[in-house]
Motif scaffolding. Sequence first.
Motif, mmCIF file in Angstrom:
data_model
loop_
_atom_site.group_PDB
_atom_site.id
_atom_site.type_symbol
_atom_site.label_atom_id
_atom_site.label_comp_id
_atom_site.label_asym_id
_atom_site.label_seq_id
_atom_site.Cartn_x
_atom_site.Cartn_y
_atom_site.Cartn_z
ATOM 1 N N PRO A 1 0.808 -1.358 -0.164
ATOM 2 C CA PRO A 1 -0.075 0.054 -0.129
ATOM 3 C C PRO A 1 0.902 1.415 0.194
ATOM 4 C CG PRO A 1 -0.836 -1.493 1.745
ATOM 5 C CD PRO A 1 0.361 -2.108 1.067
ATOM 6 N N ALA B 1 -5.867 1.606 -0.358
ATOM 7 C CA ALA B 1 -5.005 2.716 0.067
ATOM 8 C C ALA B 1 -4.556 3.661 -1.097
ATOM 9 C CB ALA B 1 -3.774 2.180 0.566
ATOM 10 N N CYS C 1 -3.603 -2.731 -1.339
ATOM 11 C CA CYS C 1 -2.840 -1.578 -1.942
ATOM 12 C C CYS C 1 -3.770 -0.768 -2.706
ATOM 13 C CB CYS C 1 -1.891 -2.531 -2.707
ATOM 14 S SG CYS C 1 -0.736 -1.256 -3.838
#
Length: 367
Positions: free
Chosen positions: A295, A354, A351
């Motif tokens: 992330p 984020a 990821c």
Amino acid sequence: MKTLFCLWVGAAVLWPVLTRAGDSLDEVMPVRGFSIPAPRPAEVDRFVKFIDTGLAPRGVNTLVLLVEYNFQFQTHPELRDRNALSQEDVKKLAAACRKDHIHLIPQIDLLGHQSAGKSLGSLLAHYPEFDETPWVKMPERYTWPNADGLYCKSYCPLHPKVHEVVFAVMDELCDVFETDAFHAGMDEVFYIGESKCPRCGGRDKAELFAGEVTAIHDHLREKGRRMWMWSDRLLDGKANGLGEWEASANGTARAIDLVPKDIMLCDWHYERAVPTAPYFAMKGFHVVSCPWKLPEVGVWQVQEMAQWRKRSPAELKDRFEGVMQTVWTGAGSFLDREYNGKPGATNSWNCFTAMYGEIKKLQPDAK
Ligand SMILES: [Zn+2]
């Protein structure tokens, strides 16, 4: 907790309104992408739902589907996977994307990635004469490193018949996907210009790579389509310390000055956010930065892309196009294990969330 929940629900409801509300998101981050292997036929309906409820509400506007030979090709039926998408399946995906204002881009890995592990890909399985390294036998058990330096097989870009086949499947896929763009892969090409290849031996590897990129680009452009590709072969992995995966250590990097500039480069860096996008933009290319599982890398890529857009003169600014999340498991497995998996795990979905959270903060009217 209740307040947090209400805020979360409020944001979830508000987000589509904000993204529809204006061009401001398109101004700060024009390409908001997601890249994943295309679903198998049995997964299509679930995947369409994911487009509608997972991607579109979060502001994704570009979906790259790695199809390879997961389609019932009419031009070359011999290349079809055993369990391949029908035309009707693809139309469902195209309709969902059209409804959600998502630019749908199919991908077939060209040049490199013609094998995976111990398995030969469909193209070389049916056309062994296209193999750049026919003397390298596929192993019974694949390990890396190995004596042959076999990461993946490549096709020979100078074989006189190879384009007849790959351009036919590329065109067919673009037609059925109803698209004006095609992602040609072109990453991690380890075998190129091999001295034992009767056509390529002794030639300059950068020129060979550039020649193949240009041939694909020109063919697509003739049909009014834009070429997308991964950028790693255009980076010098030795000079810049980026290594032989996310950059080139086999002499192809000089191709950056030999290929057409209107190609969209997908600049993948998974462990760190390195300043390669400005390098491409300064050279005249349009570029999107691509993370995988971490992330913080996705967030950095968003922040840097936004900063470069903000600080650059107009000519340069527009080349910093945005970001694209990558997924490297099958679509079904991704939906089961990542999309519906544990929050906080190190994976593509976390990821993605984020990264898209960071994109949302960029919107001038975001609260
Ligand atoms: Zn060759």
